[in-house]
Motif scaffolding. Structure first.
Motif, PDB file in Angstrom:
ATOM      1  N   ARG A   1       6.180  10.379   4.932  1.00  0.00           N
ATOM      2  CA  ARG A   1       4.892  10.124   4.261  1.00  0.00           C
ATOM      3  C   ARG A   1       5.094   9.631   2.845  1.00  0.00           C
ATOM      4  NH1 ARG A   1       4.828  11.653   9.352  1.00  0.00           N
ATOM      5  NH2 ARG A   1       2.718  11.826  10.183  1.00  0.00           N
ATOM      6  N   LEU A   2       6.131  10.115   2.177  1.00  0.00           N
ATOM      7  CA  LEU A   2       6.421   9.663   0.820  1.00  0.00           C
ATOM      8  C   LEU A   2       6.846   8.194   0.817  1.00  0.00           C
ATOM      9  CD1 LEU A   2       6.931  10.164  -2.198  1.00  0.00           C
ATOM     10  CD2 LEU A   2       9.199  11.009  -1.583  1.00  0.00           C
ATOM     11  N   VAL A   3       7.773   7.843   1.700  1.00  0.00           N
ATOM     12  CA  VAL A   3       8.228   6.456   1.795  1.00  0.00           C
ATOM     13  C   VAL A   3       7.055   5.545   2.137  1.00  0.00           C
ATOM     14  CG1 VAL A   3       9.688   4.860   3.112  1.00  0.00           C
ATOM     15  CG2 VAL A   3      10.587   7.086   2.400  1.00  0.00           C
ATOM     16  N   TYR A   4       6.190   5.993   3.035  1.00  0.00           N
ATOM     17  CA  TYR A   4       4.998   5.236   3.420  1.00  0.00           C
ATOM     18  C   TYR A   4       4.090   4.996   2.214  1.00  0.00           C
ATOM     19  CZ  TYR A   4       0.239   4.696   5.329  1.00  0.00           C
ATOM     20  OH  TYR A   4      -1.039   4.282   5.581  1.00  0.00           O
TER      21      TYR A   4
ATOM     22  N   SER B   1       7.263  -3.895   2.583  1.00  0.00           N
ATOM     23  CA  SER B   1       5.981  -3.710   3.275  1.00  0.00           C
ATOM     24  C   SER B   1       6.144  -3.250   4.716  1.00  0.00           C
ATOM     25  CB  SER B   1       5.184  -5.017   3.254  1.00  0.00           C
ATOM     26  OG  SER B   1       5.917  -6.060   3.888  1.00  0.00           O
ATOM     27  N   ILE B   2       7.294  -3.526   5.332  1.00  0.00           N
ATOM     28  CA  ILE B   2       7.503  -3.119   6.722  1.00  0.00           C
ATOM     29  C   ILE B   2       7.432  -1.601   6.872  1.00  0.00           C
ATOM     30  CG2 ILE B   2      10.030  -2.952   6.537  1.00  0.00           C
ATOM     31  CD1 ILE B   2      10.174  -4.099   9.370  1.00  0.00           C
ATOM     32  N   LEU B   3       7.673  -0.868   5.781  1.00  0.00           N
ATOM     33  CA  LEU B   3       7.683   0.587   5.827  1.00  0.00           C
ATOM     34  C   LEU B   3       6.273   1.180   5.832  1.00  0.00           C
ATOM     35  CD1 LEU B   3      10.613   1.293   3.338  1.00  0.00           C
ATOM     36  CD2 LEU B   3      10.678   1.329   5.831  1.00  0.00           C
ATOM     37  N   ARG B   4       5.261   0.369   5.578  1.00  0.00           N
ATOM     38  CA  ARG B   4       3.895   0.904   5.579  1.00  0.00           C
ATOM     39  C   ARG B   4       3.148   0.626   6.887  1.00  0.00           C
ATOM     40  NH1 ARG B   4       3.130  -3.250   1.521  1.00  0.00           N
ATOM     41  NH2 ARG B   4       1.842  -4.978   2.272  1.00  0.00           N
TER      42      ARG B   4
END
Length: 460
Positions: free
Chosen positions: A321-324, A334-337
């Motif tokens: 959730r933090l990385v997001y 942006s791929i991480l969201r």
């Protein structure tokens, strides 16, 4: 300067995560993250090497520091109900660079915590298998160490694969296993307390402070690890039905419950076994074997193996959730969201976080890295305490329906001093590695985050 550009509270990005978590889920999440290695591993080593029976006082000292920080978290969670925990809070009060470092320190803390617990879980399971006469090839039993003949911890790698896949499920489903294992954890701790109290010998508490006051404070610096994870609750704010009300309650209640359990277990443990004999990897189970209750010791060992999973679930859940949250602001790719359309969870962020944690868990013996976890966590808590002072200056005192940290600015200043004191108890090499971590964080921010920040695009 643009590195101090801030986000507003009322213009947060739209959330695509499902709001379905209640207060009991948050308490279980906090307890699942906190109570694990602290009771099942750290208590024995800290008693034998640092504080003796006075380790219970060490827990009180560490708990006081954590409670002060928890009050800061509670006010922020109530007044700034946004995702990202300390990362999001710092973005509002101090600006982007401070937010990035709060997020960077948290990423390091959670990444290393997940990896070390997975590695510790592997050790417990290997010990249990060994008692049954089952032994893995030496090369597959620990991280890379050619001199010892070890190259990869295969069990730690496999458990990280399982946990990563599990956490990609819906938040409610992902935490169901966590909640179930927390109840198992309560059960085996209660079993230890009920049986162990009859074998307590007050003479084992003498001398109570064999290492003096220094031992108590050194012990507090070590058992501080036992409380890490309560901030996982604030990172789940985007999936909580009533974040302003339930997140502060979840934080405070989980810290209180964990503190009471740590103190009670420590007093019984040091009352059952002379403290100098507790320097083992499974002190709670060892104490039962010491008083000829081997069957109960075996039950506790199996329970510890099962329930240590809750720490990895809670930590990886929060890390993803933090990385997001950071990627939503453009500071990470942006791929991480990307949110999974079926489960409404940050799938890519979970896979990346789990993959990196798998690498550390399976390939590295985490010795110095354990203290690095501590120093990054304490640094983040210092930022939170200073952030309360800035929040009060920016937004005034809390409204009647908002949580209010008492005695501001006195308690936030005390919190900063207490965290700095615990940091001084850490080794010099830890500070060197910490400095390297800060430099690496600066490189990542200015090489990618500063240019791709959404706030940077807005100011063009």
């Amino acid at each position: 300067m643009k590195i101090f550009r801030k986000k507003g509270i009322d213009n947060q990005s739209i959330s695509y995560l499902k709001r379905e978590l209640k207060l009991k889920d948050l308490i279980m999440l906090g307890i699942g993250a906190c109570i694990g290695t602290g009771i099942f591993v750290v208590t024995g080593q800290a008693s034998a090497q640092y504080a003796g029976p006075a380790l219970s006082v060490s827990f009180v000292v560490a708990a006081l520091v954590i409670i002060l920080s928890g009050l800061c978290f509670a006010e922020f969670a109530s007044r700034v109900p946004i995702s990202g925990g300390p990362y999001g809070y710092m973005y509002v009060v101090f600006g982007e660079l401070s937010a990035w470092f709060a997020g960077w320190f948290l990423i390091c803390e959670y990444m290393l915590a997940v990896s070390s617990v997975a590695s510790g879980w592997s050790g417990y399971l290997q010990g249990f298998l060994g008692s049954l006469g089952i032994h893995l090839p030496v090369a597959l039993t620990a991280g890379y160490n050619p001199k010892a003949g070890t190259y990869i911890d295969i069990i730690a790698a496999l458990v990280m694969v399982f946990i990563t896949l599990w956490v990609t499920q819906e938040a409610k489903k992902a935490l169901q296993l966590n909640n179930a294992m927390v109840w198992v954890k309560f059960g085996i701790i209660l079993l230890f307390i009920i049986v162990g109290v009859f074998f307590v010998k007050p003479s084992n508490w003498q001398p109570f402070m064999p290492f003096g006051a220094k031992g108590i404070f050194d012990g507090a610096a070590l058992v501080f690890f036992a409380f890490l994870g309560f901030d996982a609750i604030s990172l789940a704010a985007e999936e909580v039905e009533s974040p302003q009300k339930d997140v502060p309650r979840g934080i405070i209640l989980s810290i209180f419950i964990a503190t009471v359990l740590y103190i009670v277990v420590t007093m019984i443990l040091t009352g059952m076994v002379p403290f100098e004999q507790l320097g083992v990897s499974d002190p709670v189970a060892f104490a039962m074997r010491y008083v000829d209750k081997g069957v109960i010791g075996s039950i506790i060992s199996v329970g510890a193996i099962l329930t240590l999973l809750t720490v990895t679930i809670s930590m990886l859940y929060s890390l993803a959730r933090l990385v997001y949250s950071i990627s939503k602001d453009g500071l990470l790719p942006s791929i991480l969201r990307k949110v999974d359309s079926k489960h409404h969870t940050p799938k890519n962020a979970t896979y990346v976080a789990g993959g990196v944690a798998l690498f550390f868990a399976s390939a590295f013996p985490l010795t110095i890295l354990a203290e690095l976890t501590n120093i990054t966590a304490l640094s983040c808590l210092i930022m939170m305490s200073l952030g309360i002072l800035r929040l009060r200056k920016k937004m005034g005192t809390p409204k009647p329906n908002e949580f209010s940290m008492p005695f501001v600015p006195f308690l936030p200043i005390v919190s900063v001093i207490a965290c700095l004191f615990l940091m001084t108890r850490l080794k010099a090499v830890t500070w060197i590695v910490f400095a390297i971590t800060i430099v690496l964080g600066l490189i990542i921010y200015f090489a990618y985050g500063y240019k791709h920040s959404h706030l940077n695009e807005e100011t063009k």
